[in-house]
Enzyme design. Structure first.
Site, PDB file in Angstrom:
ATOM      1  N   SER A 190      -9.839   2.654   2.691  1.00 36.17           N
ATOM      2  CA  SER A 190      -8.896   3.141   2.109  1.00 36.17           C
ATOM      3  C   SER A 190      -7.994   2.252   1.292  1.00 36.17           C
ATOM      4  CB  SER A 190      -7.980   4.184   2.606  1.00 36.17           C
ATOM      5  OG  SER A 190      -7.141   3.490   3.769  1.00 36.17           O
ATOM      6  N   SER A 197     -10.174   0.395   7.257  1.00 37.49           N
ATOM      7  CA  SER A 197      -9.868   0.539   5.816  1.00 37.49           C
ATOM      8  C   SER A 197      -9.047  -0.810   5.360  1.00 37.49           C
ATOM      9  CB  SER A 197      -8.831   1.866   5.874  1.00 37.49           C
ATOM     10  OG  SER A 197      -9.772   2.638   5.981  1.00 37.49           O
ATOM     11  N   LYS A 221       0.839  -1.204  -0.048  1.00 29.67           N
ATOM     12  CA  LYS A 221      -0.037   0.090  -0.007  1.00 29.67           C
ATOM     13  C   LYS A 221       0.946   1.226   0.006  1.00 29.67           C
ATOM     14  CE  LYS A 221      -3.921   2.161   2.299  1.00 29.67           C
ATOM     15  NZ  LYS A 221      -4.775   2.056   3.688  1.00 29.67           N
TER      16      LYS A 221
END
Length: 494
Positions: A160, A184, A79
């Protein structure tokens, strides 16, 4: 043999160790998949050289008869919230576009030390603020899933960590890192039919992770199944003296401790999670989950978490307040974007830089956070929210006197179409209704896929555990996983 990219973390690790295929074959297969899946917009930066280098090292070690490291040759996605030395790290924001750290985050370094390779940096909601991956400066991530019945509307992969969830569901990475502030990891896992666990706050170091809300942010793994999450978490977790919130505790052998038997365990069903307007499909899935844990040997009891209804309002005071403080460093002076025109003074440069560098959702949360921290409203909002947070944590403590784990839905709906909720921030925030309470309490929690809705989209079940009981959470997840038999995958259109 099936396509290498159909294999998960455990299968790839074991296959490389056994010589069934080489690590280089694995890396090459996934690199090709990544290159062909650009329509998903899951990656901000691709790093095939990193994955190949790790593969070569693993193959050389095996040829020399050396003991392979835990993740030797296994390629993963990272990420783009984790600092990666020499590789652009942006938090999906124009503010950090072009920033190449001269250091490595603790979590990513531990994964590289375990032998993993990086396929690239995965897209996300800007500064991890969002539930649909629509706030990224680099464009929306698109879920690989589609609704049935001829509806071809592009769907949100959750947020997210939407780049991570989309890439795993599309089989272009076998696993990835995520971060979870209010859900998230878990909500995008539920939207895309994969597994993801948020460990106890402090299990994984936050050092080198771009900060959103420091008292809530926690890194965790996302993968296709529970075992793969356990494997990744073992390499990610551990004490870090560079992080003052890091827990100085040994890392358990979570994979070795996996068991789908819940005999002797009590699973609590919080009555407050039966919210008004919850779709019948979510209620039906929850009931199937209850039946599955009973079949695994658990006793099921109803519990009460009376302050649950205050969790979202408290979260959306505390998290923006901390974001306002954390993002104050992005002023165009030390690093990142700088908007400077002739004749501008310092204050005008600050304003121009932040106006250009931050997206609308980030600005919204900074404004909310600055407001609740202001002199006239600090006690009325921020102090009160912290008191509510304490009460929510106390609710969980009281529940543990009656049960060992909690079972809830992960999200109040299946994935929605891009643009469907983005115009209404409050509707978007409600996606976190089931995940925020455990984040406020710093508890381990996991989402596992439980079935499909009437449109053929994945639905997830959430297990919440006591502090430091990742093993219990993983075991309950495994029990559900085995009984759900979830094998659905998106049809390739990209």
């Amino acid at each position: 043999m099936s396509d290498i990219t159909d294999l998960g973390i455990a299968q790839l690790r074991d296959g490389i160790r056994a010589g069934t295929f080489s690590a280089r074959e694995v890396a090459d297969a996934f690199i090709v998949k990544v290159s062909r899946a650009k329509a998903l917009n899951a990656f901000i930066v691709e790093t095939p050289d990193h994955a190949i280098a790790a593969a070569k090292e693993a193959d050389a070690a095996r040829a020399a008869g050396e003991t392979l490291r835990p993740l030797a040759g296994v390629p993963i996605g990272m990420k783009d919230l984790f600092a990666t030395k020499g590789v652009q790290t942006t938090a999906a924001s124009h503010m950090l576009e072009g920033f190449k750290p001269v250091y490595e985050s603790t979590v990513s370094q531990r994964l590289w030390d375990a032998g993993a390779g990086m396929l690239g940096k995965l897209n996300l909601d800007q500064f991890a603020m969002g539930s649909s991956n629509e706030t990224s400066y680099f464009g929306n991530v698109i879920s690989p899933w589609r609704r049935g019945g001829g509806d071809n509307a592009p769907l949100a992969p959750g947020g997210s960590s939407g780049g991570s969830s989309a890439a795993i569901a599309a089989r272009i990475v076998p696993g990835a890192t995520g971060t979870d502030t209010g859900g998230s990891i878990r909500q995008p896992a539920a939207f895309t039919g994969i597994s993801g666990i948020k460990p106890t706050y402090g299990r994984c170091s936050r050092w080198g992770v771009v900060a959103f809300a420091s008292s809530l942010d926690q890194a965790g793994p996302m993968a296709r199944d529970v075992r793969d999450c356990a494997i990744l978490l073992e390499s990610m977790a551990g004490f870090d003296p560079k992080d003052s919130t890091s827990l100085e505790l040994p890392v358990p052998k979570w994979e070795a401790g996996l068991s789908s038997s819940l005999r002797g365990k009590k699973i609590g069903i919080p009555k407050e999670y039966r919210v008004d307007g919850m779709p019948e499909e979510i209620e039906a899935l929850w009931q199937r989950g209850i039946d599955w844990v009973k079949d695994a040997g658990a006793d099921v009891v109803e519990v009460s978490l009376p302050h649950t209804r205050y969790a979202l309002p408290a979260y959306y005071i505390i998290a923006p307040a901390e974001a306002s403080s954390n993002l104050a460093r992005y002023d165009g002076v030390r690093y990142g974007l700088r908007e400077l025109a002739d004749g501008q003074n310092l204050q005008e440069m600050y304003a121009a830089t932040r106006a250009a560098g931050f997206g609308d959702e980030v600005k919204r949360r900074i404004l909310i956070g600055t407001y609740v921290l202001s002199a006239g409203f600090y006690d009325a909002y921020y102090t009160q929210a912290q008191k509510v947070r304490t009460l929510i944590a106390r609710d969980f403590d009281n529940a543990w006197a009656q049960c060992d784990l909690l079972l809830t839905p992960t999200a109040p709906s299946a994935a929605f179409a891009l643009g469907e909720k983005s115009a209404d921030p409050l509707a978007m925030y409600l996606n976190d209704v089931f995940t925020v309470p455990s984040s406020l309490a710093g508890l381990p929690a996991m989402s596992v896929p439980g079935g499909l809705d009437k449109s053929g989209l994945p639905l997830g079940l959430q297990i919440i555990g006591k502090p430091l009981d990742e093993q219990g959470v993983l075991n309950a997840g495994l029990a559900i996983e085995e009984r759900a038999g979830f094998t659905a995958r998106p049809e390739s259109w990209w």
